[in-house]
Design a protein around this motif. Structure first.
Motif, PDB file in Angstrom:
ATOM      1  N   THR A  46      39.514  13.391 -27.014  1.00 40.04           N
ATOM      2  CA  THR A  46      39.009  12.359 -27.915  1.00 40.04           C
ATOM      3  C   THR A  46      37.499  12.297 -27.797  1.00 40.04           C
ATOM      4  O   THR A  46      36.953  12.274 -26.697  1.00 40.04           O
ATOM      5  CB  THR A  46      39.628  10.987 -27.547  1.00 40.04           C
ATOM      6  N   HIS A  47      36.842  12.279 -28.947  1.00 41.43           N
ATOM      7  CA  HIS A  47      35.378  12.218 -28.974  1.00 41.43           C
ATOM      8  C   HIS A  47      34.912  10.817 -28.609  1.00 41.43           C
ATOM      9  O   HIS A  47      35.421   9.822 -29.124  1.00 41.43           O
ATOM     10  CB  HIS A  47      34.868  12.597 -30.357  1.00 41.43           C
ATOM     11  N   GLN A  48      33.938  10.744 -27.705  1.00 42.66           N
ATOM     12  CA  GLN A  48      33.306   9.484 -27.336  1.00 42.66           C
ATOM     13  C   GLN A  48      31.960   9.393 -28.056  1.00 42.66           C
ATOM     14  O   GLN A  48      31.201  10.367 -28.067  1.00 42.66           O
ATOM     15  CB  GLN A  48      33.078   9.417 -25.817  1.00 42.66           C
ATOM     16  N   LYS A  49      31.669   8.236 -28.627  1.00 44.19           N
ATOM     17  CA  LYS A  49      30.425   8.042 -29.376  1.00 44.19           C
ATOM     18  C   LYS A  49      29.209   8.387 -28.512  1.00 44.19           C
ATOM     19  O   LYS A  49      29.176   8.091 -27.325  1.00 44.19           O
ATOM     20  CB  LYS A  49      30.332   6.592 -29.852  1.00 44.19           C
ATOM     21  N   PRO A  87      29.903  25.406 -28.144  1.00 47.34           N
ATOM     22  CA  PRO A  87      30.315  25.311 -29.562  1.00 47.34           C
ATOM     23  C   PRO A  87      31.527  24.371 -29.700  1.00 47.34           C
ATOM     24  O   PRO A  87      32.428  24.386 -28.855  1.00 47.34           O
ATOM     25  CB  PRO A  87      30.702  26.743 -29.921  1.00 47.34           C
ATOM     26  N   HIS A  88      31.518  23.566 -30.750  1.00 47.23           N
ATOM     27  CA  HIS A  88      32.567  22.562 -30.916  1.00 47.23           C
ATOM     28  C   HIS A  88      32.739  22.202 -32.386  1.00 47.23           C
ATOM     29  O   HIS A  88      31.891  22.516 -33.212  1.00 47.23           O
ATOM     30  CB  HIS A  88      32.221  21.303 -30.119  1.00 47.23           C
ATOM     31  N   LEU A  89      33.856  21.548 -32.675  1.00 49.58           N
ATOM     32  CA  LEU A  89      34.075  20.977 -33.996  1.00 49.58           C
ATOM     33  C   LEU A  89      34.856  19.694 -33.846  1.00 49.58           C
ATOM     34  O   LEU A  89      35.521  19.478 -32.834  1.00 49.58           O
ATOM     35  CB  LEU A  89      34.755  21.967 -34.948  1.00 49.58           C
ATOM     36  N   PHE A  90      34.743  18.837 -34.844  1.00 51.18           N
ATOM     37  CA  PHE A  90      35.372  17.526 -34.799  1.00 51.18           C
ATOM     38  C   PHE A  90      36.513  17.479 -35.801  1.00 51.18           C
ATOM     39  O   PHE A  90      36.436  18.058 -36.879  1.00 51.18           O
ATOM     40  CB  PHE A  90      34.350  16.435 -35.124  1.00 51.18           C
ATOM     41  N   GLU A 126      29.914  17.776 -37.861  1.00 49.44           N
ATOM     42  CA  GLU A 126      29.313  16.515 -37.404  1.00 49.44           C
ATOM     43  C   GLU A 126      30.419  15.554 -36.975  1.00 49.44           C
ATOM     44  O   GLU A 126      31.508  15.570 -37.544  1.00 49.44           O
ATOM     45  CB  GLU A 126      28.501  15.885 -38.539  1.00 49.44           C
ATOM     46  N   PRO A 127      30.146  14.675 -35.999  1.00 51.18           N
ATOM     47  CA  PRO A 127      31.203  13.787 -35.504  1.00 51.18           C
ATOM     48  C   PRO A 127      31.616  12.714 -36.496  1.00 51.18           C
ATOM     49  O   PRO A 127      30.796  12.202 -37.256  1.00 51.18           O
ATOM     50  CB  PRO A 127      30.584  13.160 -34.253  1.00 51.18           C
ATOM     51  N   PHE A 128      32.903  12.408 -36.497  1.00 53.08           N
ATOM     52  CA  PHE A 128      33.449  11.272 -37.216  1.00 53.08           C
ATOM     53  C   PHE A 128      33.506  10.111 -36.223  1.00 53.08           C
ATOM     54  O   PHE A 128      33.480  10.329 -35.012  1.00 53.08           O
ATOM     55  CB  PHE A 128      34.896  11.548 -37.674  1.00 53.08           C
ATOM     56  N   THR A 129      33.627   8.888 -36.723  1.00 53.10           N
ATOM     57  CA  THR A 129      33.787   7.738 -35.833  1.00 53.10           C
ATOM     58  C   THR A 129      35.070   7.865 -35.035  1.00 53.10           C
ATOM     59  O   THR A 129      35.089   7.664 -33.829  1.00 53.10           O
ATOM     60  CB  THR A 129      33.795   6.427 -36.646  1.00 53.10           C
ATOM     61  N   ASN A 130      36.159   8.182 -35.713  1.00 56.40           N
ATOM     62  CA  ASN A 130      37.456   8.345 -35.055  1.00 56.40           C
ATOM     63  C   ASN A 130      37.828   9.817 -35.116  1.00 56.40           C
ATOM     64  O   ASN A 130      38.325  10.285 -36.121  1.00 56.40           O
ATOM     65  CB  ASN A 130      38.527   7.520 -35.771  1.00 56.40           C
TER      66      ASN A 130
END
Length: 141
Positions: A8-11, A18-21, A35-39
């Protein structure tokens, strides 16, 4: 099969590899983005090539509404990390098994994405020209 970590992505977290959301809430759950999403979940890879290949796997799954049966919740549907991780691992390994076919499909998707971008640029240019012509016409009279 690429090695990756799903969590889970943390703000405000920055990732060096390398990564993706992947969006995890709403009817667009499963949508990949750089780019990150909020959730969102984040998938972290060892190299850029694996990230790029997995992006198109995730994009394909999202576009075909693969994640809809896994959504839970009555008001705002969401994907559980455990379900996403299990199913993404299975589908990614299955889709990448035939490597030549996978690369061909990714190339076709990239080409379509490029053509779509050009199309939108052309539409914007047409709208700009229309605005200029109408402005000149109205100013003349």
């Amino acid at each position: 099969m690429p090695n990756f970590i799903i969590k889970t992505h943390q703000k405000d977290t920055l990732y060096s590899k390398p990564h993706l959301f992947i969006l995890n809430k709403g009817m667009n759950s499963g949508k990949p983005q750089k780019e990150p999403f909020t959730n969102s979940f984040v998938i972290i890879f060892q190299n850029e090539e694996d990230c790029e290949n997995s992006y198109f796997v995730a994009y394909s799954l999202w576009k075909t509404k693969f994640w809809h049966p896994f959504l839970v919740g009555s008001v705002i549907p969401f994907l559980r990390l455990q379900n996403f991780s299990k199913e993404f691992n299975l589908k990614a390994s299955l889709m990448m098994q035939e490597h030549e076919e996978h690369l061909k499909q990714v190339a076709a998707l990239k080409l379509l994405e490029q053509k779509e971008k050009q199309f939108h640029q052309n539409i914007n240019l047409i709208n700009d020209m229309r605005r200029v012509i109408l402005y000149r016409y109205c100013k003349k009279n």
